[in-house]
Design a protein around this motif. Structure first.
Motif, PDB file in Angstrom:
ATOM      1  N   GLY A 110       0.723  -1.100   0.041  1.00 13.13           N
ATOM      2  CA  GLY A 110       0.038  -0.100   0.049  1.00 13.13           C
ATOM      3  C   GLY A 110       0.833   1.434  -0.075  1.00 13.13           C
ATOM      4  O   GLY A 110       0.423   2.202  -0.694  1.00 13.13           O
ATOM      5  N   VAL A 111       1.822   1.293   0.894  1.00 13.75           N
ATOM      6  CA  VAL A 111       2.751   2.425   1.016  1.00 13.75           C
ATOM      7  C   VAL A 111       3.324   2.693  -0.421  1.00 13.75           C
ATOM      8  O   VAL A 111       3.580   3.685  -1.111  1.00 13.75           O
ATOM      9  CB  VAL A 111       3.666   2.409   2.062  1.00 13.75           C
ATOM     10  CG1 VAL A 111       4.840   3.486   2.249  1.00 13.75           C
ATOM     11  CG2 VAL A 111       3.085   2.475   3.367  1.00 13.75           C
ATOM     12  N   LEU A 149       1.285   4.069  -2.983  1.00  9.65           N
ATOM     13  CA  LEU A 149       1.169   5.463  -2.666  1.00  9.65           C
ATOM     14  C   LEU A 149       2.122   6.380  -3.345  1.00  9.65           C
ATOM     15  O   LEU A 149       2.362   7.395  -3.953  1.00  9.65           O
ATOM     16  CB  LEU A 149       0.757   5.656  -1.509  1.00  9.65           C
ATOM     17  CG  LEU A 149      -0.545   5.370  -0.883  1.00  9.65           C
ATOM     18  CD1 LEU A 149      -0.956   5.444   0.585  1.00  9.65           C
ATOM     19  CD2 LEU A 149      -1.742   6.295  -1.779  1.00  9.65           C
ATOM     20  N   GLY A 208       2.694   6.114  -7.072  1.00  8.60           N
ATOM     21  CA  GLY A 208       1.816   6.904  -7.821  1.00  8.60           C
ATOM     22  C   GLY A 208       1.983   8.440  -7.444  1.00  8.60           C
ATOM     23  O   GLY A 208       1.848   9.391  -8.397  1.00  8.60           O
ATOM     24  N   GLY A 209       2.427   8.836  -6.371  1.00  2.77           N
ATOM     25  CA  GLY A 209       2.863  10.407  -6.383  1.00  2.77           C
ATOM     26  C   GLY A 209       3.978  10.695  -7.171  1.00  2.77           C
ATOM     27  O   GLY A 209       3.912  11.748  -7.353  1.00  2.77           O
TER      28      GLY A 209
END
Length: 176
Positions: A21-22, A25, A28-29
Motif C-alpha cells: 500500500g505504501v 502511494l 503513484g505520487g
C-alpha cells in the motif's frame, strides 16, 4: 476465565499488505509529480504539419519570386496530409521521429525550390522524447510534383554547417 488468544504482533500478510500500500502511494505520487514534466515535453515537441498550418498568423520571411502563392508547392509531413507552404518544421526520420529540422527560416521559396536555414534536432529517445543534440544546417527543397491532387516538394537536401550527426555533411531525403 475465557480462552482468548494472546495478542500477537502483526503477521507477515499484514506487513506485506502495508508495504504494498505504501509503495503504491509513493510510486503513484512520483508518477503524478512527473506529469507536469511530461506535459512540458509535449508542449516543447516539434509540431506536425497541421499545427504549423494553424500558425498562419505568423509573419512570412519568404521572398516570392514571380509566382502566385496558390501555385507554390508545400511539404507533406512524412508524406501525409495537406502540403504546408513555408514549413518551420520538417520531420526527417518518420519511423522514429528521432530527427527533425526545426526553426526553419526560408530565404527563398519559389515554385521550383526553396532555400533556408534551420537546426536538425537528433533525439535519442523513442518518438523523439529524450533530449538530444542540435546541428545547424542549410535546407533545400526541390523536385515539386503533384501528389494526391496537390503540388508538393518531394526531396530535401540537408547540408550541415559544422558538426554532423552521423559524419555526413550532406544528405538528400525523400519527403513525399
Amino acid at each position: 476465565m475465557t480462552d482468548r488468544a494472546v495478542a500477537r504482533g502483526a503477521g507477515l500478510r499484514t506487513v506485506v499488505a502495508i508495504f504494498l500500500g505504501v509503495s503504491v502511494l509513493v510510486f503513484g505520487g512520483v508518477w503524478l509529480g512527473d506529469a507536469t514534466d511530461r506535459a512540458s515535453v509535449v508542449n516543447k515537441a516539434p509540431k506536425t504539419a497541421a499545427a504549423q498550418k494553424s500558425g498562419a498568423g505568423q509573419e512570412s520571411q519568404v521572398v516570392l519570386e514571380g509566382s502566385n502563392a496558390r501555385e507554390l508547392p508545400g511539404v507533406r509531413d512524412c508524406g501525409m496530409g495537406e502540403p504546408v507552404r513555408e514549413p518551420t518544421i520538417i520531420t526527417l526520420d518518420c519511423n522514429t521521429s528521432g530527427r527533425v529540422a526545426s526553426g526553419i527560416r526560408w530565404e527563398a521559396y519559389t515554385s521550383d525550390g526553396a532555400d533556408g536555414n534551420g537546426v536538425v534536432q537528433v533525439s535519442s529517445g523513442v518518438a523523439g522524447a529524450a533530449a538530444g543534440k542540435s546541428f545547424p544546417a542549410r535546407l533545400r527543397l526541390f523536385q515539386p510534383r503533384e501528389v494526391d491532387g496537390a503540388v508538393a516538394f518531394t526531396a530535401l537536401e540537408v547540408r550541415y554547417v559544422g558538426a554532423t550527426p552521423a559524419g555526413e555533411s550532406r544528405e538528400v531525403l525523400p519527403i513525399a
